[in-house]
Design a protein around this motif. Structure first.
Motif, PDB file in Angstrom:
ATOM      1  N   ASP A   1     -18.307 -18.956  37.869  1.00 60.04           N
ATOM      2  CA  ASP A   1     -19.701 -19.321  38.129  1.00 60.04           C
ATOM      3  C   ASP A   1     -19.826 -20.182  39.374  1.00 60.04           C
ATOM      4  OD1 ASP A   1     -19.774 -18.165  35.718  1.00 60.04           O
ATOM      5  OD2 ASP A   1     -20.693 -19.831  34.625  1.00 60.04           O
TER       6      ASP A   1
ATOM      7  N   ASP B   1     -24.790 -10.466  39.478  1.00 56.50           N
ATOM      8  CA  ASP B   1     -25.067  -9.710  38.267  1.00 56.50           C
ATOM      9  C   ASP B   1     -24.431 -10.375  37.056  1.00 56.50           C
ATOM     10  OD1 ASP B   1     -26.217  -7.690  36.846  1.00 56.50           O
ATOM     11  OD2 ASP B   1     -24.707  -6.196  37.306  1.00 56.50           O
ATOM     12  N   VAL B   2     -24.588  -9.714  35.918  1.00 59.76           N
ATOM     13  CA  VAL B   2     -23.960 -10.147  34.666  1.00 59.76           C
ATOM     14  C   VAL B   2     -22.504 -10.576  34.938  1.00 59.76           C
ATOM     15  CG1 VAL B   2     -23.430  -9.427  32.306  1.00 59.76           C
ATOM     16  CG2 VAL B   2     -25.255  -8.273  33.582  1.00 59.76           C
ATOM     17  N   GLY B   3     -22.131 -11.748  34.458  1.00 61.48           N
ATOM     18  CA  GLY B   3     -20.741 -12.167  34.595  1.00 61.48           C
ATOM     19  C   GLY B   3     -20.403 -12.689  35.983  1.00 61.48           C
ATOM     20  N   SER B   4     -21.408 -13.177  36.728  1.00 60.48           N
ATOM     21  CA  SER B   4     -21.181 -13.744  38.057  1.00 60.48           C
ATOM     22  C   SER B   4     -20.495 -12.791  39.032  1.00 60.48           C
ATOM     23  CB  SER B   4     -20.357 -15.035  37.981  1.00 60.48           C
ATOM     24  OG  SER B   4     -21.057 -16.016  37.268  1.00 60.48           O
ATOM     25  N   HIS B   5     -20.739 -11.485  38.876  1.00 65.42           N
ATOM     26  CA  HIS B   5     -20.222 -10.536  39.868  1.00 65.42           C
ATOM     27  C   HIS B   5     -21.171 -10.447  41.034  1.00 65.42           C
ATOM     28  CE1 HIS B   5     -16.876  -8.799  37.789  1.00 65.42           C
ATOM     29  NE2 HIS B   5     -17.589  -8.738  36.692  1.00 65.42           N
TER      30      HIS B   5
ATOM     31  N   GLN C   1     -20.967  -4.653  34.249  1.00 57.52           N
ATOM     32  CA  GLN C   1     -21.585  -3.492  33.604  1.00 57.52           C
ATOM     33  C   GLN C   1     -20.592  -2.361  33.500  1.00 57.52           C
ATOM     34  OE1 GLN C   1     -25.367  -2.455  35.205  1.00 57.52           O
ATOM     35  NE2 GLN C   1     -26.254  -4.084  34.002  1.00 57.52           N
TER      36      GLN C   1
ATOM     37  N   PHE D   1      -6.169 -13.186  38.668  1.00 53.36           N
ATOM     38  CA  PHE D   1      -7.339 -12.365  38.991  1.00 53.36           C
ATOM     39  C   PHE D   1      -8.005 -11.896  37.705  1.00 53.36           C
ATOM     40  CE2 PHE D   1      -9.511  -8.405  40.258  1.00 53.36           C
ATOM     41  CZ  PHE D   1     -10.436  -8.987  41.094  1.00 53.36           C
TER      42      PHE D   1
ATOM     43  N   ASN E   1     -10.977  -6.582  31.936  1.00 53.69           N
ATOM     44  CA  ASN E   1     -12.410  -6.499  32.220  1.00 53.69           C
ATOM     45  C   ASN E   1     -12.650  -5.430  33.283  1.00 53.69           C
ATOM     46  OD1 ASN E   1     -13.305  -8.813  30.595  1.00 53.69           O
ATOM     47  ND2 ASN E   1     -12.123  -9.999  32.080  1.00 53.69           N
ATOM     48  N   SER E   2     -13.809  -4.808  33.209  1.00 56.53           N
ATOM     49  CA  SER E   2     -14.127  -3.782  34.197  1.00 56.53           C
ATOM     50  C   SER E   2     -15.529  -3.999  34.748  1.00 56.53           C
ATOM     51  CB  SER E   2     -14.030  -2.402  33.556  1.00 56.53           C
ATOM     52  OG  SER E   2     -14.379  -1.420  34.509  1.00 56.53           O
ATOM     53  N   TYR E   3     -15.715  -3.614  35.999  1.00 53.00           N
ATOM     54  CA  TYR E   3     -17.011  -3.735  36.657  1.00 53.00           C
ATOM     55  C   TYR E   3     -17.133  -2.513  37.537  1.00 53.00           C
ATOM     56  CZ  TYR E   3     -13.307  -6.206  39.014  1.00 53.00           C
ATOM     57  OH  TYR E   3     -12.074  -6.526  39.499  1.00 53.00           O
TER      58      TYR E   3
ATOM     59  N   GLY F   1     -15.093  -7.839  42.556  1.00 53.18           N
ATOM     60  CA  GLY F   1     -14.302  -8.874  41.903  1.00 53.18           C
ATOM     61  C   GLY F   1     -14.157 -10.042  42.861  1.00 53.18           C
ATOM     62  N   LEU F   2     -14.107 -11.255  42.307  1.00 45.20           N
ATOM     63  CA  LEU F   2     -14.116 -12.453  43.148  1.00 45.20           C
ATOM     64  C   LEU F   2     -13.121 -13.458  42.578  1.00 45.20           C
ATOM     65  CD1 LEU F   2     -15.632 -14.191  45.321  1.00 45.20           C
ATOM     66  CD2 LEU F   2     -17.269 -14.776  43.519  1.00 45.20           C
ATOM     67  N   THR F   3     -12.278 -14.005  43.443  1.00 44.19           N
ATOM     68  CA  THR F   3     -11.353 -15.014  42.940  1.00 44.19           C
ATOM     69  C   THR F   3     -11.012 -16.034  44.022  1.00 44.19           C
ATOM     70  OG1 THR F   3      -9.339 -15.311  41.607  1.00 44.19           O
ATOM     71  CG2 THR F   3      -9.163 -13.815  43.453  1.00 44.19           C
TER      72      THR F   3
ATOM     73  N   GLU G   1     -20.251  -3.550  42.259  1.00 40.00           N
ATOM     74  CA  GLU G   1     -19.924  -4.894  41.769  1.00 40.00           C
ATOM     75  C   GLU G   1     -18.538  -5.254  42.304  1.00 40.00           C
ATOM     76  OE1 GLU G   1     -21.711  -5.523  37.360  1.00 40.00           O
ATOM     77  OE2 GLU G   1     -20.143  -4.049  37.506  1.00 40.00           O
TER      78      GLU G   1
ATOM     79  N   LEU H   1     -12.607  -8.437  46.006  1.00 37.32           N
ATOM     80  CA  LEU H   1     -11.950  -7.140  45.837  1.00 37.32           C
ATOM     81  C   LEU H   1     -12.971  -6.088  45.415  1.00 37.32           C
ATOM     82  CD1 LEU H   1      -8.615  -7.995  43.934  1.00 37.32           C
ATOM     83  CD2 LEU H   1      -9.157  -8.237  46.348  1.00 37.32           C
TER      84      LEU H   1
ATOM     85  N   GLN I   1     -11.829 -11.652  35.839  1.00 31.70           N
ATOM     86  CA  GLN I   1     -13.276 -11.680  36.022  1.00 31.70           C
ATOM     87  C   GLN I   1     -13.945 -11.784  34.661  1.00 31.70           C
ATOM     88  OE1 GLN I   1     -14.419 -11.256  39.470  1.00 31.70           O
ATOM     89  NE2 GLN I   1     -12.261 -11.801  39.497  1.00 31.70           N
ATOM     90  N   LYS I   2     -15.218 -12.156  34.705  1.00 30.55           N
ATOM     91  CA  LYS I   2     -16.002 -11.945  33.493  1.00 30.55           C
ATOM     92  C   LYS I   2     -16.374 -10.463  33.469  1.00 30.55           C
ATOM     93  CE  LYS I   2     -18.156 -16.439  32.909  1.00 30.55           C
ATOM     94  NZ  LYS I   2     -19.471 -17.104  32.823  1.00 30.55           N
ATOM     95  N   GLY I   3     -16.639  -9.913  32.303  1.00 32.41           N
ATOM     96  CA  GLY I   3     -17.009  -8.494  32.221  1.00 32.41           C
ATOM     97  C   GLY I   3     -18.317  -8.229  32.937  1.00 32.41           C
TER      98      GLY I   3
ATOM     99  N   ASN J   1     -12.684  -3.424  43.666  1.00 30.19           N
ATOM    100  CA  ASN J   1     -11.971  -2.588  42.695  1.00 30.19           C
ATOM    101  C   ASN J   1     -12.757  -2.594  41.397  1.00 30.19           C
ATOM    102  OD1 ASN J   1     -11.417  -5.089  41.615  1.00 30.19           O
ATOM    103  ND2 ASN J   1      -9.218  -4.772  41.469  1.00 30.19           N
TER     104      ASN J   1
END
Lengths: 496, 68
Positions: A27, A57-61, B68, B62, A118-120, A13-15, A11, A109, B64-66, A111
């Protein structure tokens, strides 16, 4: 298992960073990023010609799941191909954002944490025999995975809070794990996920789903991460006894270990012993080394994995991190952070150092700091740019090759189709859908026969060159393998 | 195992940290050290050119939404 199927799901990170003001919301940005994906496959969740899966995925990742690989270098190349795909999509999104009157840059990213906590993830899949006793497996594997961060962590600059002073930690993900083993992912984040979707013959196999790992930038670290895990699994599968390191509290242990870069954090086993991550890793490495010397190496990278594993433990034991500061992500990053901190006289709490931590994972080949370090000879790599380009278009020689060929052929004939990890279906011939349960199968007569019904492939399809493909599409991975030979007719769909 | 990780001094900058500024000052005239210092300067300058200037805004932005 001597031969194993591996996969990794990343997954990202996107910004969006405009010149002034706030960036596009997640989104909307994700929709920009995935527009070429939807254009290509009419969905934001598709399998692509190289056999991998690309989806939101969940959370627009944005997420990339590698095809099934049976070789570690293929796996790492496929994972790197996913980074290149994301970069290409980011550049295309940035261009369209500008066309729509906005400014700024899009960042992807690789990461695992943002600045809001938040974590992915970076999820690994290992095919294991159904016969492996799961309780025994987890008893050995959990302590290995809890301590694996000292050899494969991506490193993290941790800012001061109520608990800690600012410091450098081994892992990105350690603070975001909440359970040892469970079937949930988003809710409780277990180290090992027991969701049993083998995507294979469930009578003989299960899929071990590990969600504790950090996303690695370094290909040498990736080799050690997947290679060591495979070796430990191999030993468990062979029934070799391994000392009991079952931890009293794996979640407290994984955090304590991450936050002590000296490797000296003591954690309690169920038998009440106080051990360090180095103790556990050393003992496992000793057993693995003996196992390999008795049974032989099962692939050509085993010696390299054992050597790097040993050297990494030595670096942690002695504090001589320069032993691995070109090969192990946390040490590569730590060296850079310390140099910037020292030369620019910045306290570890300074946002610049957090930014450097994040920028290390930027997939942009010019802007990403990991890539910059590779260019300057400060980070080693074992996968070439050409191998990554190859992996963007070409599935590895597993079931992924069937999926890729099925997709590419159906697309060339304009035949609607659906595929997933196991199924291959032409929409017009629903009764002839084919299940391929063997993930190692790179050939299947039933798939061949079904594709033959579309036409005489050898005379009607022409494979396009890499040059031709690279001129089209937002990314090489979203281009068609075949073009129809001049003068060939589209066949009539069959009557159902 | 400690029940709750304690706030403890992590002594960064001691022992394991390369002391390159001081080292460079001490070994002036040592061509290898000078070259290394120049390489590091050039690396850090390059990093300054690729990173967004406002580190704090970048980091705070920076989010993100959470997943998995």
């Amino acid at each position: 298992m001597d031969r194993r199927v591996y996969g990794v799901e990343t997954e990202f990170g996107l910004t969006h960073r405009p010149e002034t003001g706030r960036g596009l919301p997640p989104d909307e940005l994700a929709r920009y990023l995935f527009r070429p994906v939807v254009d290509f496959g009419r969905s934001s969740n598709i399998f692509i010609p190289n056999g991998s899966r690309l989806y939101l995925d969940v959370g627009s990742h944005p997420e990339y799941a590698t095809a099934e690989c049976d070789d570690l270098i293929d796996l790492i190349a496929s994972d790197r191909a996913g980074e290149r795909v994301m970069h290409d999509l980011a550049m295309a999104a940035q261009e369209r954002i500008h066309q729509d009157g906005f400014t700024g840059a899009v960042y992807v990213l690789k990461n695992n944490v943002d600045s809001a906590g938040n974590s992915y993830g970076s999820h690994e899949n290992y095919l294991i025999p159904r016969t492996t006793h799961f309780r025994r497996l987890s008893g050995i594997l959990l302590p290995f995975l809890v301590t694996r961060q000292i050899i494969a962590g991506a490193g993290r600059v941790v800012q001061e809070d109520d608990t800690y002073e600012a410091h450098f930690a081994f892992s990105q993900r350690a603070d975001h794990m909440w359970e040892g083993i469970s079937s949930a992912t988003t809710r409780s984040r277990p180290i090992i996920n027991t969701r049993d979707e083998p995507h294979a013959d469930a009578a003989s196999h299960r899929r071990l789903h590990v969600i504790v790992g950090d996303s690695n930038m370094s290909t040498t670290t990736s080799l050690l991460r997947y290679g060591s895990t495979d070796l430990v699994l191999r030993m468990i599968e062979a029934g070799v006894p391994i000392e009991d390191f079952e931890l009293e509290n794996p979640i407290a242990a994984i955090r304590a270990i991450s936050h002590d870069i000296s490797g000296q954090a003591r954690v309690r086993t169920r038998t009440g012993e106080q051990v360090t991550a180095i103790n556990i890793q050393r003992e496992i490495l000793r057993r693995v080394t003996r196992f390999v010397s008795e049974r032989g190496a099962h692939h050509s990278h085993v010696d390299q994995i054992l050597e790097l594993w040993d050297r990494t433990l030595q670096a942690v034991e002695t504090g001589e991190h320069q032993l691995i500061d070109q090969e192990i992500d946390w040490a590569i990053k730590k060296r850079l952070v310390e140099e910037v901190s020292h030369q620019r006289r910045l306290d570890l709490n300074h946002p610049r150092l957090q930014q450097i931590d994040m920028a290390y994972h930027d997939v942009h080949p010019d802007r990403g700091l990991y890539h910059l370090l590779v260019r300057r000879g400060r980070a080693a790599t074992i996968v070439s740019g050409a191998q990554v380009t190859h992996a963007m278009t070409t599935p590895p020689p597993t079931r992924a090759a069937l999926r890729g060929e099925f997709l590419s052929t159906a697309r060339a004939y304009g035949a609607e189709c659906t595929v997933d990890w196991v199924h291959h279906k032409l929409t017009d011939r629903p009764l002839e859908a084919i299940m391929v349960k063997d993930p190692f199968a790179a050939k299947d007569q039933r798939v061949e026969a079904l594709l033959d019904k579309l036409g005489d492939r050898s005379s009607e399809l022409q494979e396009r060159s890499l040059e031709e493909r690279s001129r089209q599409g937002a990314t090489l991975a979203l281009t068609d393998k075949y073009t129809r030979a001049p003068g060939t007719q589209v066949p009539e769909p069959p009557l159902i | 195992m400690p029940a709750q990780p304690q706030k403890q001094p992590h002594r960064h900058g001691e022992g394991d940290q390369p002391d390159s500024a001081d080292a460079a000052a001490q070994v002036q005239g040592n061509p290898q050290a000078t070259e290394r210092a120049a390489e590091l300067d050039s690396l850090l300058d390059e990093i300054d050119t690729v990173l967004e200037a406002n580190a704090e805004e970048f980091v705070k932005g920076f989010v993100q939404k959470g997943g998995q």
